[in-house]
Design a protein around this motif. Structure first.
Motif, PDB file in Angstrom:
ATOM      1  N   GLY A 108       0.831  -1.127  -0.025  1.00  0.00           N
ATOM      2  CA  GLY A 108      -0.023   0.016   0.114  1.00  0.00           C
ATOM      3  C   GLY A 108       0.635   1.242   0.001  1.00  0.00           C
ATOM      4  N   SER A 109       0.450   2.262   0.468  1.00  0.00           N
ATOM      5  CA  SER A 109       0.916   3.798   0.346  1.00  0.00           C
ATOM      6  C   SER A 109       0.528   4.468   1.817  1.00  0.00           C
ATOM      7  CB  SER A 109       0.542   4.499  -0.795  1.00  0.00           C
ATOM      8  OG  SER A 109       1.155   5.930  -0.861  1.00  0.00           O
ATOM      9  N   ALA A 110       1.236   5.094   2.323  1.00  0.00           N
ATOM     10  CA  ALA A 110       0.848   5.873   3.589  1.00  0.00           C
ATOM     11  C   ALA A 110       0.225   7.063   3.311  1.00  0.00           C
ATOM     12  CB  ALA A 110       2.117   5.973   4.534  1.00  0.00           C
ATOM     13  N   ALA A 111       0.639   7.794   2.478  1.00  0.00           N
ATOM     14  CA  ALA A 111      -0.033   9.083   2.002  1.00  0.00           C
ATOM     15  C   ALA A 111       0.239   9.288   0.620  1.00  0.00           C
ATOM     16  CB  ALA A 111       0.744  10.368   2.898  1.00  0.00           C
ATOM     17  N   TYR A 112      -0.601  10.542  -0.025  1.00  0.00           N
ATOM     18  CA  TYR A 112      -0.486  10.494  -1.337  1.00  0.00           C
ATOM     19  C   TYR A 112       0.905  11.516  -1.434  1.00  0.00           C
ATOM     20  CZ  TYR A 112      -5.210   8.897  -2.028  1.00  0.00           C
ATOM     21  OH  TYR A 112      -6.460   8.216  -2.357  1.00  0.00           O
ATOM     22  N   ASN A 113       1.480  11.601  -2.779  1.00  0.00           N
ATOM     23  CA  ASN A 113       2.587  12.279  -3.103  1.00  0.00           C
ATOM     24  C   ASN A 113       2.135  13.704  -3.043  1.00  0.00           C
ATOM     25  OD1 ASN A 113       4.820  13.600  -3.883  1.00  0.00           O
ATOM     26  ND2 ASN A 113       5.152  12.357  -5.821  1.00  0.00           N
ATOM     27  N   ALA A 128       0.869  29.892  -9.356  1.00  0.00           N
ATOM     28  CA  ALA A 128       0.932  29.266  -8.043  1.00  0.00           C
ATOM     29  C   ALA A 128       0.002  28.161  -8.096  1.00  0.00           C
ATOM     30  CB  ALA A 128       0.559  30.259  -7.068  1.00  0.00           C
ATOM     31  N   VAL A 129       0.576  26.995  -7.749  1.00  0.00           N
ATOM     32  CA  VAL A 129      -0.387  25.499  -7.498  1.00  0.00           C
ATOM     33  C   VAL A 129      -0.348  25.300  -5.867  1.00  0.00           C
ATOM     34  CG1 VAL A 129      -0.171  23.144  -8.028  1.00  0.00           C
ATOM     35  CG2 VAL A 129       0.727  24.797  -9.564  1.00  0.00           C
ATOM     36  N   MET A 130      -1.672  25.133  -5.532  1.00  0.00           N
ATOM     37  CA  MET A 130      -2.091  24.884  -4.048  1.00  0.00           C
ATOM     38  C   MET A 130      -2.352  23.415  -4.001  1.00  0.00           C
ATOM     39  SD  MET A 130      -1.838  27.994  -4.322  1.00  0.00           S
ATOM     40  CE  MET A 130      -3.037  28.453  -5.243  1.00  0.00           C
ATOM     41  N   GLY A 131      -1.809  22.723  -2.900  1.00  0.00           N
ATOM     42  CA  GLY A 131      -2.177  21.490  -2.492  1.00  0.00           C
ATOM     43  C   GLY A 131      -1.504  21.103  -1.242  1.00  0.00           C
ATOM     44  N   LEU A 132      -1.861  19.620  -1.084  1.00  0.00           N
ATOM     45  CA  LEU A 132      -1.405  18.965   0.126  1.00  0.00           C
ATOM     46  C   LEU A 132      -0.247  17.848  -0.268  1.00  0.00           C
ATOM     47  CD1 LEU A 132      -4.622  18.410   1.886  1.00  0.00           C
ATOM     48  CD2 LEU A 132      -2.904  20.096   2.423  1.00  0.00           C
ATOM     49  N   GLY A 133       0.810  17.760   0.596  1.00  0.00           N
ATOM     50  CA  GLY A 133       1.850  16.869   0.466  1.00  0.00           C
ATOM     51  C   GLY A 133       2.150  15.774   1.582  1.00  0.00           C
ATOM     52  N   SER A 134       2.465  14.702   1.509  1.00  0.00           N
ATOM     53  CA  SER A 134       2.703  14.007   2.559  1.00  0.00           C
ATOM     54  C   SER A 134       3.836  14.648   3.602  1.00  0.00           C
ATOM     55  CB  SER A 134       3.596  12.512   2.251  1.00  0.00           C
ATOM     56  OG  SER A 134       4.132  12.025   3.141  1.00  0.00           O
ATOM     57  N   LYS A 135       3.380  14.839   5.061  1.00  0.00           N
ATOM     58  CA  LYS A 135       4.264  15.494   5.768  1.00  0.00           C
ATOM     59  C   LYS A 135       5.773  15.004   6.100  1.00  0.00           C
ATOM     60  CE  LYS A 135       4.914  18.103  10.256  1.00  0.00           C
ATOM     61  NZ  LYS A 135       3.997  18.500  11.363  1.00  0.00           N
ATOM     62  N   PRO A 136       5.789  13.671   6.436  1.00  0.00           N
ATOM     63  CA  PRO A 136       7.002  13.006   6.610  1.00  0.00           C
ATOM     64  C   PRO A 136       8.026  12.959   5.282  1.00  0.00           C
ATOM     65  CG  PRO A 136       5.206  11.506   7.215  1.00  0.00           C
ATOM     66  CD  PRO A 136       4.515  12.658   6.550  1.00  0.00           C
ATOM     67  N   LEU A 137       7.120  13.061   3.950  1.00  0.00           N
ATOM     68  CA  LEU A 137       8.008  13.057   2.870  1.00  0.00           C
ATOM     69  C   LEU A 137       9.005  14.449   2.836  1.00  0.00           C
ATOM     70  CD1 LEU A 137       9.074  12.176   0.043  1.00  0.00           C
ATOM     71  CD2 LEU A 137       6.890  13.022  -0.860  1.00  0.00           C
ATOM     72  N   HIS A 138       8.113  15.598   3.373  1.00  0.00           N
ATOM     73  CA  HIS A 138       8.886  16.737   3.391  1.00  0.00           C
ATOM     74  C   HIS A 138       9.595  17.119   4.489  1.00  0.00           C
ATOM     75  CE1 HIS A 138       6.843  18.622  -0.197  1.00  0.00           C
ATOM     76  NE2 HIS A 138       6.090  17.717  -0.081  1.00  0.00           N
ATOM     77  N   VAL A 139       9.246  16.394   5.736  1.00  0.00           N
ATOM     78  CA  VAL A 139      10.147  16.818   6.905  1.00  0.00           C
ATOM     79  C   VAL A 139      11.473  15.938   7.009  1.00  0.00           C
ATOM     80  CG1 VAL A 139      10.285  16.514   9.332  1.00  0.00           C
ATOM     81  CG2 VAL A 139       8.201  17.186   8.379  1.00  0.00           C
TER      82      VAL A 139
END
Length: 503
Positions: A108-113, A128-139
């Protein structure tokens, strides 16, 4: 005598045809057994259904009906996607050097890219592009973004540029963090003749699984030739509104009466050339909708349903995402944008107007606003028996004057000079910011009153000063003194429509 002859004749006929009858009965028994057996065989293993076999012994009309049902079943089954086989699972093994090599099998996958909300032009060469990303991926990882503009005119080549990511939520994200991707190309892109589209290539760079460098490509924006013409007309024209309100996510069982008071107060304050965008994250129930509707009909309020974002676990109903979308969606339609909550009331001194205040601060891209914290339950004893007829900001008159506490501030910006924003201020602006606005503008904060559907006066006080739980309060009738004016304004604008609004 005749009856005896008939009986013997019937027995003779049956006896002479015994072989044929046995054969017929055997065939019928076999056929019925076969039909019964087919009901227990999975349909995917056979190319016909038991119903089809039954057609052989059915009447013509029944045959037509059974055939049509069988056809529907086959069609429904064929439209069901077959499950893909699971990946082969590796097992632990013993190496030649005696070491036991353990394995780890991901599923599976923990969160969307990336979760796209919106994308807007910010100029002839920038988006400008607005959205959400996986927090662990960015941290813990280093994801990157490549912006690509693809013209619809095949004679023109696509152009790419590295996207600059901004994380405006100050680390408050949960499973997901808020992303604003700035795509600024080295030259203008798009035109009013052919149009084009903006692609984002989101690469994990090994984040989440160092064995893979996954890139997800998605279409962030499609722009027709007419879309470009429409943008140009707004971009080059003077702003439509002097003042624009971008609201945070509204959720919970909100008080229609408190929303009513807030709207009437601020529409009067900001004036005819103002507009308010309300974001419904589940808080706009039927009672609140009845309060919003008269102002929506007059063109002062736009309501946006953002409940879908609740699927994705971000901070506080993804309010950082919502205010950034609002900023970029309307940035060229307003001179000033304000960001504060619906339990907060902006106030300027009597000798000033909101327009004179912002004019005095026009050299700044951003200014912040000082908070006046008010009690959400203390009222004057003189209001006993009649407090239910008074508005919330009219009867909650005790101000918290405790010193040495850092109070949250709210803010306003000139949106053309803002790249991304937060809830209490923006850290991504072009131009100066000032916090020295005391005496010119402030806001009264009635914390939590918007979420309570009951009479807020829970303690009546017959003194101008009181200390409760170590917090000193003093009477401040600033807002009480202008309540009558606000009520008359509402009556003038929308009549008696909301006179029977409930808590």
């Amino acid at each position: 005598m005749n009856k005896e002859k008939e009986r013997k004749m019937l027995v003779g006929v049956v006896w002479n045809c015994a072989a044929e009858l046995k054969l017929l009965l055997t065939a019928i028994l076999f056929l019925c057994s076969l039909i019964t057996l087919l009901h227990f065989i999975p349909s995917r293993l056979i190319s016909f259904s038991p119903t089809d076999l039954g057609n052989c012994i059915s009447t013509p009309s029944a045959t037509v009906l059974l055939h049509s049902v069988s056809h529907i079943n086959v069609t429904a089954n064929s439209s069901t996607p077959s499950a893909s086989p699971p990946p082969a699972m590796e097992k632990d093994r013993l190496l030649q050097n005696g070491v036991v090599k353990r394995v780890f099998n991901p599923f599976g996958s923990a969160a969307y890219n990336f979760i796209l909300m919106s994308a807007y032009r910010g100029g002839y060469d920038t988006f400008a592009v607005m959205g959400l990303g996986s927090k662990p991926l960015h941290v813990y990882g280093k994801p990157s973004y490549l912006c690509e503009w693809v013209p619809f005119d095949e004679q023109r080549d696509p152009i790419s540029v590295v996207g600059v990511k901004i994380l405006p939520d100050w680390g408050y994200g949960r499973v997901y963090t808020v992303l604003v991707i700035n795509c600024t190309f080295p030259e203008p892109v798009g035109d009013g003749k052919t149009g084009g589209k903006l692609l984002i290539h989101a690469t994990t760079n090994g984040g989440g699984d160092s064995s893979f460098n996954t890139t997800d490509t998605f279409e962030a924006l499609t722009e027709t030739a007419q879309d470009f013409v429409n943008f140009t007309s707004v971009f080059e024209a003077p702003p439509k509104y002097d003042f624009f309100y971008c609201g945070s996510s509204l959720y919970g069982n909100l008080s229609p009466q408190r929303v009513r008071e807030w709207l009437a107060f601020h529409i009067r304050l900001f004036g005819e050339k103002s507009h308010f965008v309300i974001h419904d994250a589940g808080g706009v129930h039927e009672g609140v909708m009845e309060v919003l509707k008269p102002w929506m009909n007059k063109g002062y309020v736009t309501l946006q349903d953002i409940r879908e974002q609740e699927r994705f676990d971000g901070y506080y109903h993804n309010q950082f995402l919502i205010v950034n979308d609002c900023l970029h969606r309307y940035r060229f339609q307003a001179k000033w944008m304000f960001f504060f909550d619906v339990d907060e009331f902006i106030f300027v001194p009597k000798k000033s107007t909101i327009k004179s205040v912002v004019n005095s601060l026009s050299d700044y891209t951003q200014f912040t606003i000082e908070q006046m914290p008010m009690s959400n339950k203390l009222c004057l004893a003189e209001d006993r028996g009649k407090s239910y007829r008074k508005w919330g900001f009219e009867k909650l008159v005790y101000k918290d004057v405790k010193r040495g506490i850092r109070r949250d501030r709210k803010y306003a910006v000139q949106p053309r000079n803002v790249i991304a924003n937060g809830v209490h201020m923006s850290q991504n602006t072009v131009g100066k910011t000032t916090h020295k606005t005391e005496g010119r503008i402030k806001y009264f904060h009635y914390h939590g009153t918007i979420a309570e559907r009951r009479e807020p006066c829970r303690r009546l006080v017959n003194t101008t000063e009181i200390t409760i739980d170590g917090a000193p309060y003093v009477v401040d009738t600033t807002m009480r003194d202008i309540a009558a004016t606000v009520k008359r304004f509402e009556l003038k604008m929308i009549g008696t429509t909301l006179q029977r609004t409930r808590q």
